[in-house]
Design a protein around this motif. Structure first.
Motif, short mmCIF file in Angstrom:
data_model
loop_
_atom_site.label_atom_id
_atom_site.label_comp_id
_atom_site.label_asym_id
_atom_site.label_seq_id
_atom_site.Cartn_x
_atom_site.Cartn_y
_atom_site.Cartn_z
N ALA A 45 -6.85 -5.38 9.63
CA ALA A 45 -6.78 -4.03 10.22
C ALA A 45 -5.34 -3.52 10.23
O ALA A 45 -5.09 -2.34 9.95
N ALA A 46 -4.40 -4.40 10.54
CA ALA A 46 -2.98 -4.00 10.57
C ALA A 46 -2.50 -3.63 9.16
O ALA A 46 -1.75 -2.66 8.99
N LEU A 47 -2.92 -4.39 8.15
CA LEU A 47 -2.52 -4.07 6.78
C LEU A 47 -3.13 -2.76 6.29
O LEU A 47 -2.46 -1.96 5.64
N ILE A 48 -4.39 -2.52 6.61
CA ILE A 48 -5.04 -1.27 6.22
C ILE A 48 -4.37 -0.10 6.91
O ILE A 48 -4.12 0.95 6.31
N HIS A 49 -4.03 -0.27 8.19
CA HIS A 49 -3.34 0.79 8.92
C HIS A 49 -1.94 1.03 8.35
O HIS A 49 -1.49 2.18 8.24
N ALA A 50 -1.24 -0.04 7.97
CA ALA A 50 0.10 0.11 7.40
C ALA A 50 0.06 0.87 6.08
O ALA A 50 1.02 1.56 5.74
N GLY A 51 -1.05 0.77 5.36
CA GLY A 51 -1.18 1.53 4.12
C GLY A 51 -1.22 3.03 4.34
O GLY A 51 -0.87 3.81 3.44
#
Length: 150
Positions: free
Chosen positions: A22-28
């Motif tokens: 979720a953090a990686l998707i949000h960082a995108g």
């Protein structure tokens, strides 16, 4: 047969994996200010699907490796397994940390996750080593008291 502690351990690892994804998707979705300098004025940055996928796979492998190495339900030589996992992950984190300047938010999120995992492994190693040392010293003093003096 998997016991209750093992199930909780794997459930915790799966939960951590979901949070990291979720953090990686949000960082995108965050603006990459370094890349923005090279775009035409008014041009919208594309979503970095490839970078998110690469770092998601890397994070999945990191979680799997740490999960398989540590196995905390077995106390015997847990400090050694934690030390191996910490050294391996630290050796992987340092080159990534050196290349962090001017990178995308996805790279930064992955690096922060990796450093958090390093810190967690260090704290676990310190705690387990302290407990193991205390148990060894306590066992040594109790056997010294029981031994007859010459």
């Amino acid at each position: 047969m998997i016991d209750r502690n093992t199930r909780w351990y794997y459930l915790a690892a799966a939960t951590i994996w979901l949070v990291v994804m979720a953090a990686l998707i949000h960082a995108g979705t965050q603006t990459d200010y370094w890349m923005q300098r090279w775009l035409e004025p008014g041009e919208v940055q594309p979503y970095p699907i490839r970078a998110v996928a690469i770092f998601a796979v890397m994070s999945t492998v990191e979680i799997a490796v740490v999960t398989l190495i540590v196995r905390p339900w077995r106390w015997r030589r847990l400090w050694l397994r934690l030390l191996i996992a910490f050294a391996l992950l630290l050796a992987w984190s340092l080159p990534l940390a050196m290349g962090a300047m001017h990178q995308s938010p996805v790279y930064g999120t992955h690096l922060l996750w990796l450093l958090l995992l390093d810190l967690s492994l260090f704290l676990a190693l310190w705690s387990v080593s302290s407990i193991t040392l205390w148990q060894a010293l306590r066992g040594r003093t109790s056997t010294a008291r029981e031994a007859p003096s010459p």
